[in-house]
Design an enzyme around this catalytic site. Structure first.
Site, short mmCIF file in Angstrom:
data_model
loop_
_atom_site.label_atom_id
_atom_site.label_comp_id
_atom_site.label_asym_id
_atom_site.label_seq_id
_atom_site.Cartn_x
_atom_site.Cartn_y
_atom_site.Cartn_z
N ALA A 175 52.33 -8.11 6.35
CA ALA A 175 53.68 -7.53 6.28
C ALA A 175 54.63 -8.48 7.02
O ALA A 175 55.37 -8.08 7.92
CB ALA A 175 53.72 -6.12 6.88
N HIS A 225 57.40 -13.51 12.32
CA HIS A 225 56.17 -14.26 12.05
C HIS A 225 56.50 -15.67 11.58
O HIS A 225 55.85 -16.64 11.98
CB HIS A 225 55.36 -13.60 10.92
CG HIS A 225 54.79 -12.27 11.26
ND1 HIS A 225 55.23 -11.11 10.68
CD2 HIS A 225 53.80 -11.92 12.12
CE1 HIS A 225 54.52 -10.09 11.15
NE2 HIS A 225 53.66 -10.54 12.04
N GLN A 265 41.90 -1.70 16.22
CA GLN A 265 42.99 -1.56 17.19
C GLN A 265 43.90 -0.37 16.91
O GLN A 265 44.90 -0.18 17.60
CB GLN A 265 43.79 -2.85 17.29
CG GLN A 265 44.63 -3.20 16.07
CD GLN A 265 45.22 -4.58 16.17
OE1 GLN A 265 44.53 -5.58 16.01
NE2 GLN A 265 46.51 -4.67 16.45
N GLN A 321 50.55 -7.33 24.94
CA GLN A 321 49.48 -7.94 24.13
C GLN A 321 49.25 -9.40 24.52
O GLN A 321 48.12 -9.81 24.77
CB GLN A 321 49.83 -7.83 22.64
CG GLN A 321 48.90 -8.64 21.74
CD GLN A 321 49.09 -8.32 20.27
OE1 GLN A 321 48.52 -7.39 19.77
NE2 GLN A 321 49.90 -9.10 19.57
N ARG A 362 56.48 -2.75 11.53
CA ARG A 362 56.75 -1.30 11.48
C ARG A 362 58.20 -1.02 11.09
O ARG A 362 58.49 -0.02 10.46
CB ARG A 362 56.45 -0.66 12.83
CG ARG A 362 54.98 -0.46 13.02
CD ARG A 362 54.67 0.50 14.14
NE ARG A 362 53.26 0.80 14.13
CZ ARG A 362 52.33 -0.01 14.62
NH1 ARG A 362 52.67 -1.16 15.16
NH2 ARG A 362 51.05 0.32 14.55
O1 PAF Z 1 50.13 -8.48 16.85
C1 PAF Z 1 49.41 -8.27 15.85
O2 PAF Z 1 49.87 -8.34 14.71
C2 PAF Z 1 47.95 -7.94 16.06
O3 PAF Z 1 47.76 -7.15 17.18
C3 PAF Z 1 47.03 -9.18 16.08
C4 PAF Z 1 47.33 -10.07 17.26
C5 PAF Z 1 47.21 -9.97 14.80
C6 PAF Z 1 45.58 -8.74 16.17
O4 PAF Z 1 45.20 -7.95 15.08
#
Ligand code: PAF
Length: 283
Positions: free
Chosen positions: A32, A37, A61, A155, A189
């Site tokens: 997505a 990104h 997760q 994270q 999201r």
């Molecule tokens: O940030 C994310 O999109 C996810 O937590 C990751 C780091 C790709 C791990 O699945």
């Protein structure tokens, strides 16, 4: 751009490239893809000879099965965007490729409590799953550099802790938050927000900027309660406003006692949970 789905094939390809002395950058994603990104990818391609992006919606997760089911899966669109960005390798494995022995997590890392704060309180098991998948992906790709965004502050802090703890031979590069025109942090999201929710969600960044401007005017307790009030608009439900030490992620009491301070928030807009943060001071 090569699209590779099997671990074996990816490793063969990377072995060839490493033999030629090429440096490898890696950006893990759950697809997505959005401009946030793409900025990571851009930087990765600039700083490495070869760039690899993984697209894998990691089931371990998600602490909420509904959230996992609803998570957008847009591989075709993602691969078009990555091709346009001149990516070298897109790794899009199945669950079996990532977890050939099953999803049970056998990784044990002391995260020093980092995983129990903020997001950890509301999403039990989430960071264990993130560490499990990032560790597995790093093991597959063995990159020189790993690219993650500042938007997920907790994270990347936890992943850095995992890297230090397990002495993994990779450098974590953290890239700035990419925001929409109205200040809303880009995230997968967000794609699910209605136009009205998107407009309303600008209150998050406005509140974070207010916190930064006023960091020395009010006590930490006062800052948090005022910020929570600002976020309590109709249709919105703030889950937390935390003002923490940027290294330990522990709540702080006094701004002047810490040199690295971050404000992190989580807010529900309808059924969509948004997180964001701002560095209040770093010196
Ligand atoms: O940030 C994310 O999109 C996810 O937590 C990751 C780091 C790709 C791990 O699945």
């Amino acid at each position: 751009m090569k699209i590779i789905k099997s671990v074996n094939q990816l490793q063969k390809e990377l072995k060839k490239l490493k033999k030629q002395g090429k440096s490898i950058g890696f950006t893990p994603t759950m697809g997505a893809l959005h401009n946030g990104h793409l900025q990571l990818v851009k930087r990765m391609l600039k700083e490495n000879d070869v760039g690899v992006v993984s697209v894998f919606v990691n089931p371990t997760q998600f602490n909420d099965a509904k959230d996992l089911k609803k998570y957008p899966r847009t591989l075709k669109k993602d691969s078009e965007l990555l091709k346009k960005a001149k990516l070298d390798i897109l790794f899009a494995p199945s669950e079996k490729e990532v977890y050939p022995k099953g999803k049970k997590n056998t990784l044990s890392i002391d995260l020093n409590g980092l995983d129990t704060r903020m997001e950890g309180k509301f999403r039990p098991g989430h960071f264990e799953g993130v560490c499990q998948v990032v560790h597995r992906l790093l093991d597959i790709v063995t990159p020189d550099r790993l690219y993650m965004g500042q938007k997920d502050f907790q994270q990347f802090t936890i992943i850095q802790q995992m890297i230090n703890n397990l002495k993994l031979n990779v450098k974590l590069v953290v890239c700035d938050i990419i925001r929409e025109k109205n200040g809303l942090a880009r995230s997968s999201r967000n794609e699910r927000l209605t136009k009205k929710q998107r407009d309303e969600a600008q209150i998050i960044n406005k509140t974070l900027l207010w916190l930064k401007r006023n960091r020395n005017k009010y006590s930490v307790g006062e800052l948090k309660s005022r910020a929570l009030k600002k976020l309590e608009i109709p249709g919105f439900k703030p889950e937390y406003v935390s003002i923490v030490n940027g290294k330990t992620l522990k709540n702080i009491r006094k701004m002047s006692s810490h040199s690295y301070v971050v404000a992190c928030v989580a807010v529900w807009s309808g059924e969509i949970r948004l997180i964001d943060n701002i560095i209040l001071k770093n010196k």
